[in-house]
Enzyme design. Sequence first.
Site, PDB file in Angstrom:
ATOM      1  N   ARG A  33       0.843  -1.207   0.000  1.00 39.81           N
ATOM      2  CA  ARG A  33       0.000   0.000   0.000  1.00 39.81           C
ATOM      3  C   ARG A  33       0.873   1.250   0.000  1.00 39.81           C
ATOM      4  O   ARG A  33       0.570   2.225  -0.700  1.00 39.81           O
ATOM      5  CB  ARG A  33      -0.932   0.012   1.213  1.00 39.81           C
ATOM      6  CG  ARG A  33      -2.075  -0.986   1.115  1.00 39.81           C
ATOM      7  CD  ARG A  33      -3.051  -0.837   2.259  1.00 39.81           C
ATOM      8  NE  ARG A  33      -3.837   0.382   2.149  1.00 39.81           N
ATOM      9  CZ  ARG A  33      -4.617   0.865   3.110  1.00 39.81           C
ATOM     10  NH1 ARG A  33      -4.694   0.234   4.274  1.00 39.81           N
ATOM     11  NH2 ARG A  33      -5.317   1.972   2.930  1.00 39.81           N
ATOM     12  N   CYS A  54      -0.897   6.264   9.063  1.00 38.25           N
ATOM     13  CA  CYS A  54      -1.235   4.982   8.434  1.00 38.25           C
ATOM     14  C   CYS A  54      -2.348   5.263   7.437  1.00 38.25           C
ATOM     15  O   CYS A  54      -2.297   6.257   6.726  1.00 38.25           O
ATOM     16  CB  CYS A  54      -1.637   3.949   9.480  1.00 38.25           C
ATOM     17  SG  CYS A  54      -2.984   4.473  10.557  1.00 38.25           S
TER      18      CYS A  54
END
Length: 297
Positions: free
Chosen positions: A179, A238
């Site tokens: 990611r 995050c």
Amino acid sequence: MTISLDGPLVAVSTLAATIDDPRLRIVDCRWYLGRPGAGRIAYEGGHLPGALHLDIDSDLTAPTGPGRHPLPDPLVFRDRLEEVGIGDEHTVVAYDDVGGWVAARLWWMLDDLGHRSVAVLDGGIAAWTATGLPLTREEPGYPPAGLSLRGSWGRVLDRDEVRAALGSLRLLDARAGARYRGEVEPIDAYPGHIPTAVSAPTDRNLAADGRFLSPAELAARYRELGADGSIGEVVVSCGSGVSATHDALALRIAGLPDPRLYPGSYSDWTQQGWPVTTGPGPGDPPETTTPPPSAVR
């Protein structure tokens, strides 16, 4: 026996020996991305004796705000914990089944608001059952309690503060490497990472058995990432401010300075249509507010 904390982690053996302590509150934090209610179902299927369940979506997140999991109003959060029986006199031990990155959210929230008698169960529910310790389906009923917490979040930065400081702070990204690099993006607006962010996935905080690395190993890891404060203030991020707290927990275990949290994280950043970087490198601070082509609808 009464439980006594000597750090932000609790070993299974310590918890098992003190599980009847009336000043103990165990919290099952199991939660699964994209599966609303699944954590509660897992809890009902079997949990540690005496454990409550608190849900990321309904208990540890505001209904609206920046990013997918904005921090709740501290007083609303306090009221919810008081309702389920968590008070000033209680030691809180949080656990999950994903290496602690969900439980770390509750640890961080309580710690930031001033309740320091809180820890994460090292190894989570898997470490508990691996030693043959029992689970139960019985749900506890604790009387309401009184909890003294600060009225505002402390170690946080909002998106404008983060953007203004890019290049002068060490921004960590706790998401999985794929990611971060922009190879996949299962939920946010477009793939990549915030420019200048360094990849610091949560799984690198753990040993093969799912427990945290030693303080010395974690300190070495974060110094290698430049996250020891030597090259600027450290900020953890995050996807939405949940797994970032695992890096904050690891830094505490390592004995390094506490970082600040960007609660909205990548979800908040991309909701603004702000530019991102792809690939393995951190990239440079953006010179423009133009979003990448993939962000244009």
